[in-house]
Design a protein around this motif. Structure first.
Motif, PDB file in Angstrom:
ATOM      1  N   VAL A  38      -0.657   2.423   7.962  1.00 51.53           N
ATOM      2  CA  VAL A  38      -1.346   3.270   6.990  1.00 51.53           C
ATOM      3  C   VAL A  38      -2.093   4.335   7.786  1.00 51.53           C
ATOM      4  N   ALA A  39      -2.013   5.574   7.342  1.00 53.68           N
ATOM      5  CA  ALA A  39      -2.735   6.652   8.016  1.00 53.68           C
ATOM      6  C   ALA A  39      -4.235   6.383   7.925  1.00 53.68           C
ATOM      7  N   HIS A  40      -4.949   6.607   9.043  1.00 48.92           N
ATOM      8  CA  HIS A  40      -6.383   6.304   9.044  1.00 48.92           C
ATOM      9  C   HIS A  40      -7.161   7.168   8.058  1.00 48.92           C
ATOM     10  N   THR A  41      -6.571   8.263   7.608  1.00 48.29           N
ATOM     11  CA  THR A  41      -7.250   9.106   6.619  1.00 48.29           C
ATOM     12  C   THR A  41      -7.250   8.461   5.238  1.00 48.29           C
ATOM     13  N   GLN A  42      -6.394   7.444   5.024  1.00 46.43           N
ATOM     14  CA  GLN A  42      -6.297   6.803   3.717  1.00 46.43           C
ATOM     15  C   GLN A  42      -7.331   5.697   3.519  1.00 46.43           C
ATOM     16  N   LEU A  43      -7.802   5.106   4.600  1.00 47.25           N
ATOM     17  CA  LEU A  43      -8.761   4.009   4.491  1.00 47.25           C
ATOM     18  C   LEU A  43      -9.897   4.217   5.492  1.00 47.25           C
ATOM     19  N   ALA A  44     -11.129   4.234   4.995  1.00 47.51           N
ATOM     20  CA  ALA A  44     -12.286   4.477   5.866  1.00 47.51           C
ATOM     21  C   ALA A  44     -12.405   3.412   6.954  1.00 47.51           C
ATOM     22  N   GLY A  45     -12.096   2.173   6.627  1.00 49.48           N
ATOM     23  CA  GLY A  45     -12.167   1.095   7.614  1.00 49.48           C
ATOM     24  C   GLY A  45     -11.239   1.332   8.791  1.00 49.48           C
TER      25      GLY A  45
END
Length: 115
Positions: A38-45
């Protein structure tokens, strides 16, 4: 590490945990089939995990001059998860024995000083 390697490692832990009480993982929360990118821009964690992983990388990677910068790790020291005052195997996990790694990479001692 590939996703296949990660899944294989998790399954190894699952097998070992059935034979030893020293590995304590809440297995209902781990579904290896659902491991995905998952692209890190999609999940703050993921942004936090990416920042930590990058810090560890730069703390232990030697530059072309043979120098590492342990300050990346000293800044994280107080934020790492600990269980009974131990972070190794809990908040910090190496796929190899840390003492063996320190033998091959002496600069790791500086990165993990006072942990």
């Amino acid at each position: 590490m590939s996703y296949a390697d990660l899944r294989e490692y998790i399954e190894l832990l699952r097998t070992q945990s059935q034979m030893s009480a020293s590995i304590q993982i809440h297995w209902p929360a781990v579904i290896t089939e659902k491991i995905r990118a998952v692209a890190h821009t999609q999940l703050a964690g993921l942004q936090v995990a990416d920042a930590v992983a990058t810090s560890v990388y730069y703390a232990i990677k030697l530059s072309r001059f043979g120098i590492s910068d342990p300050s990346y790790m000293t800044r994280l020291r107080g934020q790492v998860y600990r269980r009974k005052n131990h972070c190794f195997g809990y908040g910090v996990k190496f796929l190899s024995n840390l003492d063996d790694l320190k033998g091959k990479m002496p600069h790791l001692s500086a990165a993990f000083e006072n942990w």
